[in-house]
Design an enzyme around this catalytic site. Structure first.
Site, PDB file in Angstrom:
ATOM      1  N   SER A   7       0.957  -1.146  -0.042  1.00  0.00           N
ATOM      2  CA  SER A   7       0.001   0.080   0.004  1.00  0.00           C
ATOM      3  C   SER A   7       0.952   1.153   0.058  1.00  0.00           C
ATOM      4  O   SER A   7       1.508   1.464   0.895  1.00  0.00           O
ATOM      5  CB  SER A   7      -0.695   0.223   1.415  1.00  0.00           C
ATOM      6  OG  SER A   7      -1.246   1.389   1.438  1.00  0.00           O
ATOM      7  N   HIS A  32      -1.252  -1.230  -4.071  1.00  0.00           N
ATOM      8  CA  HIS A  32      -2.302  -1.000  -3.386  1.00  0.00           C
ATOM      9  C   HIS A  32      -2.486   0.514  -3.117  1.00  0.00           C
ATOM     10  O   HIS A  32      -1.620   1.097  -2.617  1.00  0.00           O
ATOM     11  CB  HIS A  32      -2.638  -1.611  -1.963  1.00  0.00           C
ATOM     12  CG  HIS A  32      -4.021  -1.499  -1.475  1.00  0.00           C
ATOM     13  ND1 HIS A  32      -5.147  -2.325  -1.695  1.00  0.00           N
ATOM     14  CD2 HIS A  32      -4.277  -0.880  -0.213  1.00  0.00           C
ATOM     15  CE1 HIS A  32      -6.144  -2.267  -1.049  1.00  0.00           C
ATOM     16  NE2 HIS A  32      -5.562  -1.256  -0.079  1.00  0.00           N
ATOM     17  N   ASP A  34      -4.637   3.437  -1.592  1.00  0.00           N
ATOM     18  CA  ASP A  34      -5.715   3.816  -0.469  1.00  0.00           C
ATOM     19  C   ASP A  34      -6.205   5.343  -0.721  1.00  0.00           C
ATOM     20  O   ASP A  34      -5.452   6.396  -0.589  1.00  0.00           O
ATOM     21  CB  ASP A  34      -5.054   3.626   0.520  1.00  0.00           C
ATOM     22  CG  ASP A  34      -5.085   2.368   1.111  1.00  0.00           C
ATOM     23  OD1 ASP A  34      -4.177   1.902   1.436  1.00  0.00           O
ATOM     24  OD2 ASP A  34      -5.883   1.508   1.067  1.00  0.00           O
ATOM     25  N   MET A  36      -8.802   8.022   0.009  1.00  0.00           N
ATOM     26  CA  MET A  36      -9.770   8.618   1.078  1.00  0.00           C
ATOM     27  C   MET A  36     -10.147  10.067   0.883  1.00  0.00           C
ATOM     28  O   MET A  36      -9.383  10.879   0.478  1.00  0.00           O
ATOM     29  CB  MET A  36      -8.862   8.397   2.436  1.00  0.00           C
ATOM     30  CG  MET A  36      -8.124   7.075   2.932  1.00  0.00           C
ATOM     31  SD  MET A  36      -7.396   7.080   4.415  1.00  0.00           S
ATOM     32  CE  MET A  36      -6.441   5.490   4.290  1.00  0.00           C
ATOM     33  N   HIS A  65      -8.458   1.060  -3.643  1.00  0.00           N
ATOM     34  CA  HIS A  65      -9.225   0.793  -2.567  1.00  0.00           C
ATOM     35  C   HIS A  65     -10.008   2.039  -2.272  1.00  0.00           C
ATOM     36  O   HIS A  65      -9.419   3.044  -1.772  1.00  0.00           O
ATOM     37  CB  HIS A  65      -8.520   0.456  -1.406  1.00  0.00           C
ATOM     38  CG  HIS A  65      -9.286   0.049   0.160  1.00  0.00           C
ATOM     39  ND1 HIS A  65      -8.547  -0.259   1.326  1.00  0.00           N
ATOM     40  CD2 HIS A  65     -10.670   0.066   0.138  1.00  0.00           C
ATOM     41  CE1 HIS A  65      -9.522   0.001   2.058  1.00  0.00           C
ATOM     42  NE2 HIS A  65     -10.576  -0.222   1.780  1.00  0.00           N
ATOM     43  N   MET A  67     -12.014   4.481  -0.157  1.00  0.00           N
ATOM     44  CA  MET A  67     -12.701   4.677   1.029  1.00  0.00           C
ATOM     45  C   MET A  67     -13.158   6.127   0.858  1.00  0.00           C
ATOM     46  O   MET A  67     -12.953   6.971   1.490  1.00  0.00           O
ATOM     47  CB  MET A  67     -11.719   4.686   2.220  1.00  0.00           C
ATOM     48  CG  MET A  67     -11.246   3.301   2.382  1.00  0.00           C
ATOM     49  SD  MET A  67      -9.510   3.145   3.499  1.00  0.00           S
ATOM     50  CE  MET A  67      -8.438   3.337   2.104  1.00  0.00           C
ATOM     51  N   MET A 136     -11.307  -6.131   5.272  1.00  0.00           N
ATOM     52  CA  MET A 136     -10.740  -5.081   6.286  1.00  0.00           C
ATOM     53  C   MET A 136     -10.236  -5.818   7.631  1.00  0.00           C
ATOM     54  O   MET A 136     -11.139  -6.103   8.291  1.00  0.00           O
ATOM     55  CB  MET A 136     -11.479  -3.610   6.490  1.00  0.00           C
ATOM     56  CG  MET A 136     -11.563  -3.029   5.305  1.00  0.00           C
ATOM     57  SD  MET A 136      -9.895  -2.497   4.360  1.00  0.00           S
ATOM     58  CE  MET A 136      -9.036  -1.889   5.593  1.00  0.00           C
ATOM     59  N   GLY A 143      -2.751   3.892   8.122  1.00  0.00           N
ATOM     60  CA  GLY A 143      -1.819   2.657   8.184  1.00  0.00           C
ATOM     61  C   GLY A 143      -1.446   2.631   9.574  1.00  0.00           C
ATOM     62  O   GLY A 143      -1.581   3.322  10.488  1.00  0.00           O
ATOM     63  N   ASP A 174      -6.353  -6.763   4.282  1.00  0.00           N
ATOM     64  CA  ASP A 174      -5.802  -5.174   4.235  1.00  0.00           C
ATOM     65  C   ASP A 174      -6.024  -4.708   5.730  1.00  0.00           C
ATOM     66  O   ASP A 174      -6.976  -4.302   6.433  1.00  0.00           O
ATOM     67  CB  ASP A 174      -6.656  -4.469   3.395  1.00  0.00           C
ATOM     68  CG  ASP A 174      -6.197  -3.014   3.260  1.00  0.00           C
ATOM     69  OD1 ASP A 174      -6.685  -2.270   2.540  1.00  0.00           O
ATOM     70  OD2 ASP A 174      -4.881  -2.898   3.592  1.00  0.00           O
ATOM     71  N   GLY A 175      -4.582  -4.421   6.358  1.00  0.00           N
ATOM     72  CA  GLY A 175      -4.589  -3.870   7.591  1.00  0.00           C
ATOM     73  C   GLY A 175      -3.475  -4.521   8.640  1.00  0.00           C
ATOM     74  O   GLY A 175      -3.960  -5.615   9.063  1.00  0.00           O
TER      75      GLY A 175
HETATM   76  C1  DX5 Z   1      -6.161   1.524   5.801  1.00  0.00           C
HETATM   77  C2  DX5 Z   1      -5.742   1.091   4.188  1.00  0.00           C
HETATM   78  C3  DX5 Z   1      -4.621  -0.038   4.321  1.00  0.00           C
HETATM   79  C4  DX5 Z   1      -3.662   0.311   5.182  1.00  0.00           C
HETATM   80  C5  DX5 Z   1      -2.699  -0.743   5.349  1.00  0.00           C
HETATM   81  O1  DX5 Z   1      -7.304   2.266   5.697  1.00  0.00           O
HETATM   82  O2  DX5 Z   1      -6.944   0.618   3.693  1.00  0.00           O
HETATM   83  O3  DX5 Z   1      -4.411  -0.325   3.022  1.00  0.00           O
HETATM   84  O4  DX5 Z   1      -2.810   1.229   4.503  1.00  0.00           O
HETATM   85  O5  DX5 Z   1      -1.408  -0.530   6.003  1.00  0.00           O
HETATM   86  P1  DX5 Z   1      -0.792  -1.270   7.191  1.00  0.00           P
HETATM   87  O6  DX5 Z   1      -0.273  -2.128   6.385  1.00  0.00           O
HETATM   88  O7  DX5 Z   1       0.194  -0.214   7.647  1.00  0.00           O
HETATM   89  O8  DX5 Z   1      -1.827  -1.498   8.108  1.00  0.00           O
HETATM   90 ZN    ZN Z   2      -6.565  -0.299   1.698  1.00  0.00          ZN
END
Ligand code: DX5
Ligand code: ZN
Length: 224
Positions: A7, A32, A34, A36, A65, A67, A136, A143, A174-175
């Site tokens: 990510s 990936h 992210d 937001m 992804h 969000m 999730m 992150g 993811d996470g």
């Molecule tokens: C959180 C994201 C994840 C996150 C994963 O909202 O969707 O993709 O970046 O990061 P880590 O691996 O640091 O948990």
């Molecule tokens: Zn993500």
């Protein structure tokens, strides 16, 4: 086969090109992305403009992804920017069936995802339509959070549904994915592992990715 999807949320944006090249050479299968909007989740990150830049520096599968509230507003822009897959939150897409339909009409892979508190039942009616289900394993928005082990039963349930009905979706998690949690999720049935901080915050980014991939493959050999 287990895929690793670093990510870039946790990447050093002052040297994004080098970081993407490093994970690509270390064996990243997907990148990936992210997205937001500061509304569905508290943070604002990046959108189609950055996607266009990343598309120029890698040939890898770009896995966005979303969000964001009402993701339908952005589908065409991400398609034009060169994203390969759009995964939307069931909690944020009022007309999910139509949104997934639209993503496929744009020639992209379609994915659905759910927050930790959202049951798999909410997406049962679209599992035959999706290429990807993203579980999730943290609350979306940041992150570096701690992995939620309760989510393993969702991964197992999605694997059972694939076996029972012949669905073909990837099970992406993811996470909080690192060398400790990677084998847990592959043992439960995950096929794509997103990892951000455990890769990009490591002193040796390349070694960190390879270690997670190795740990993930070990989990496959211990499948329940
Ligand atoms: C959180 C994201 C994840 C996150 C994963 O909202 O969707 O993709 O970046 O990061 P880590 O691996 O640091 O948990
Ligand atoms: Zn993500």
């Amino acid at each position: 086969m287990v895929k690793i999807a670093p990510s870039i949320l946790s990447a050093d944006f002052s040297q994004l090109k080098e970081q993407v090249k490093t994970v690509e050479e270390a064996g990243a299968d997907w990148i990936h992305f992210d997205v937001m909007d500061g509304h569905f989740v508290p943070q604002i990150t990046f959108g189609p403009i950055v996607a266009r830049g990343v598309r120029k520096i890698t040939k890898r599968f770009l896995d966005a992804h979303l969000m964001v509230h009402t993701p339908d507003r952005f589908l065409e822009e991400f398609q034009k920017a060169g994203i390969n897959q759009l995964t939307v939150h069931v909690e944020a897409a009022l007309h999910l069936w139509q949104t997934l339909q639209r993503i496929h009409e744009l020639g992209l892979k379609a994915g659905v995802t759910m927050n930790p508190a959202t049951p798999v039942d909410w997406i049962h009616n679209v599992l035959h339509k999706v290429d990807n289900v993203l579980v999730m394993t943290v609350e979306p928005g940041y992150g570096g959070q701690t992995f939620l082990p309760e989510m393993l039963k969702k991964v197992e349930a999605l694997r059972e549904l694939k076996i029972k009905y012949g669905y073909t979706y990837e099970i992406e998690v993811d996470g909080g994915i690192d060398t400790q949690t990677a084998p847990l999720v592959t043992r439960a049935g995950a096929t794509v592992l997103v990892s951000g901080s455990s890769i990009f915050n490591a002193k040796d980014v390349s070694a960190a990715l390879k270690d997670i991939k190795k740990a993930a493959l070990n989990g496959l050999n211990q499948k329940v």
